[in-house]
Design a protein around this motif. Structure first.
Motif, PDB file in Angstrom:
ATOM      1  N   LEU A 108      -5.972  34.476 -28.410  1.00  0.00           N
ATOM      2  CA  LEU A 108      -4.983  33.894 -29.311  1.00  0.00           C
ATOM      3  C   LEU A 108      -5.573  32.630 -29.909  1.00  0.00           C
ATOM      4  O   LEU A 108      -6.050  31.751 -29.184  1.00  0.00           O
ATOM      5  N   LYS A 109      -5.520  32.547 -31.239  1.00  0.00           N
ATOM      6  CA  LYS A 109      -5.953  31.352 -31.958  1.00  0.00           C
ATOM      7  C   LYS A 109      -4.769  30.856 -32.764  1.00  0.00           C
ATOM      8  O   LYS A 109      -4.232  31.575 -33.599  1.00  0.00           O
ATOM      9  N   LEU A 110      -4.356  29.634 -32.492  1.00  0.00           N
ATOM     10  CA  LEU A 110      -3.253  29.000 -33.219  1.00  0.00           C
ATOM     11  C   LEU A 110      -3.835  27.937 -34.134  1.00  0.00           C
ATOM     12  O   LEU A 110      -4.628  27.096 -33.701  1.00  0.00           O
ATOM     13  N   ARG A 111      -3.410  27.969 -35.410  1.00  0.00           N
ATOM     14  CA  ARG A 111      -3.899  26.996 -36.388  1.00  0.00           C
ATOM     15  C   ARG A 111      -2.729  26.468 -37.203  1.00  0.00           C
ATOM     16  O   ARG A 111      -1.862  27.232 -37.631  1.00  0.00           O
ATOM     17  N   ASN A 112      -2.727  25.150 -37.406  1.00  0.00           N
ATOM     18  CA  ASN A 112      -1.793  24.524 -38.347  1.00  0.00           C
ATOM     19  C   ASN A 112      -0.345  24.916 -38.078  1.00  0.00           C
ATOM     20  O   ASN A 112       0.392  25.290 -38.982  1.00  0.00           O
ATOM     21  N   ILE A 113       0.071  24.823 -36.810  1.00  0.00           N
ATOM     22  CA  ILE A 113       1.414  25.255 -36.428  1.00  0.00           C
ATOM     23  C   ILE A 113       1.976  24.298 -35.386  1.00  0.00           C
ATOM     24  O   ILE A 113       1.224  23.608 -34.692  1.00  0.00           O
ATOM     25  N   ALA A 136      -5.958  24.718 -32.836  1.00  0.00           N
ATOM     26  CA  ALA A 136      -6.605  23.784 -33.762  1.00  0.00           C
ATOM     27  C   ALA A 136      -5.589  23.247 -34.765  1.00  0.00           C
ATOM     28  O   ALA A 136      -4.760  23.997 -35.276  1.00  0.00           O
ATOM     29  N   ASP A 137      -5.657  21.953 -35.011  1.00  0.00           N
ATOM     30  CA  ASP A 137      -4.832  21.304 -36.027  1.00  0.00           C
ATOM     31  C   ASP A 137      -3.357  21.662 -35.870  1.00  0.00           C
ATOM     32  O   ASP A 137      -2.678  21.989 -36.840  1.00  0.00           O
ATOM     33  N   SER A 138      -2.870  21.593 -34.649  1.00  0.00           N
ATOM     34  CA  SER A 138      -1.503  21.997 -34.340  1.00  0.00           C
ATOM     35  C   SER A 138      -0.809  20.933 -33.506  1.00  0.00           C
ATOM     36  O   SER A 138      -1.437  19.981 -33.046  1.00  0.00           O
ATOM     37  N   VAL A 139       0.494  21.100 -33.305  1.00  0.00           N
ATOM     38  CA  VAL A 139       1.293  20.160 -32.539  1.00  0.00           C
ATOM     39  C   VAL A 139       2.062  20.925 -31.469  1.00  0.00           C
ATOM     40  O   VAL A 139       2.695  21.942 -31.762  1.00  0.00           O
ATOM     41  N   LEU A 140       2.003  20.434 -30.222  1.00  0.00           N
ATOM     42  CA  LEU A 140       2.867  20.917 -29.144  1.00  0.00           C
ATOM     43  C   LEU A 140       3.800  19.780 -28.793  1.00  0.00           C
ATOM     44  O   LEU A 140       3.345  18.676 -28.481  1.00  0.00           O
ATOM     45  N   ARG A 141       5.118  20.042 -28.854  1.00  0.00           N
ATOM     46  CA  ARG A 141       6.092  18.972 -28.700  1.00  0.00           C
ATOM     47  C   ARG A 141       7.259  19.431 -27.814  1.00  0.00           C
ATOM     48  O   ARG A 141       7.806  20.509 -28.009  1.00  0.00           O
ATOM     49  N   ASP A 142       7.621  18.586 -26.835  1.00  0.00           N
ATOM     50  CA  ASP A 142       8.837  18.768 -26.034  1.00  0.00           C
ATOM     51  C   ASP A 142       8.896  20.114 -25.320  1.00  0.00           C
ATOM     52  O   ASP A 142       9.917  20.794 -25.322  1.00  0.00           O
ATOM     53  N   ASN A 143       7.796  20.506 -24.683  1.00  0.00           N
ATOM     54  CA  ASN A 143       7.761  21.727 -23.892  1.00  0.00           C
ATOM     55  C   ASN A 143       7.892  21.364 -22.420  1.00  0.00           C
ATOM     56  O   ASN A 143       7.362  20.346 -21.974  1.00  0.00           O
ATOM     57  N   VAL A 144       8.611  22.194 -21.645  1.00  0.00           N
ATOM     58  CA  VAL A 144       8.952  21.858 -20.264  1.00  0.00           C
ATOM     59  C   VAL A 144       8.620  23.018 -19.336  1.00  0.00           C
ATOM     60  O   VAL A 144       8.978  24.164 -19.609  1.00  0.00           O
ATOM     61  N   ALA A 145       7.950  22.682 -18.225  1.00  0.00           N
ATOM     62  CA  ALA A 145       7.759  23.629 -17.126  1.00  0.00           C
ATOM     63  C   ALA A 145       8.508  23.066 -15.930  1.00  0.00           C
ATOM     64  O   ALA A 145       8.281  21.930 -15.519  1.00  0.00           O
ATOM     65  N   ASP A 146       9.421  23.831 -15.359  1.00  0.00           N
ATOM     66  CA  ASP A 146      10.224  23.391 -14.223  1.00  0.00           C
ATOM     67  C   ASP A 146       9.563  23.891 -12.948  1.00  0.00           C
ATOM     68  O   ASP A 146       9.645  25.074 -12.606  1.00  0.00           O
TER      69      ASP A 146
END
Length: 183
Positions: A108-113, A136-146
């Motif tokens: 899996l390649k994630l870009r600009n997302i 690449a060039d992406s944002v991960l925001r407010d993710n939670v692992a319980d």
């Protein structure tokens, strides 16, 4: 008459070369998420991209859009899937589900997302990776692992992506904000 002879010669040549071509070669299929730009459209595009071993998913949503997920999406082997959000797409886990599971042997390649509001009782609030993952060039925001579901014993839970040593992960030019681990 000369044209028919040339076409006949080309067809004969192709027929002679056909046995030399690799057997089982499939071509990747690209897919566009458009129309309602919702989870069902995304699921359909992912199915197309994975149908022949991989492909690129792009979006035509008429500008910035958020697609809300109600279930995690599994990238299966031997798929090689690229998802390019063109800096306009947010995939939102709705605080209900992680975004992706990358199976062993899959890429899996994630870009600009942007991946936001992923949640899981366990490991990887946004993505759990057993294959090859590039962001690449992406944002991960407010993710939670319980992590509390593991009784606190030996878990490697992580709010965004569990970063293990056994699988290929490339995380460049991206931003990670407010990834949480609940214990």
């Amino acid at each position: 008459m000369l044209r028919r002879t040339r076409w006949f010669a080309v067809l004969v040549l192709l027929g002679l070369l056909a046995p030399l071509l690799p057997v089982g070669v499939v071509l990747a299929d690209d897919a566009i998420v458009d129309g309602s730009c919702d989870e069902s459209e995304f699921d359909a595009a992912l199915a197309v991209a994975q149908s022949n071993g991989g492909g690129t998913i792009t979006f035509d949503c008429g500008g910035p859009a958020t697609i809300f997920f109600t279930s995690e999406k599994t990238i299966v082997s031997p798929s090689n899937v690229i998802i390019d959000g063109a800096d306009e797409i947010t995939l939102d886990g709705s605080d209900l589900t992680r975004h992706f599971v990358v199976a062993s042997g899959a890429t899996l390649k994630l870009r600009n997302i942007t991946l936001s509001n992923g949640f899981v009782n366990g490991d990887g609030g946004s993505i759990v990776n057993s294959g090859d993952l590039t962001i690449a060039d992406s944002v991960l925001r407010d993710n939670v692992a319980d992590e509390s579901v593991f009784d606190g014993a030996g878990s490697s839970a992580n709010g965004g992506i569990p970063l293990g040593s056994h699988h290929e992960q490339q995380l460049g030019s991206s931003h990670y904000h407010a990834q949480h681990l609940r214990e």
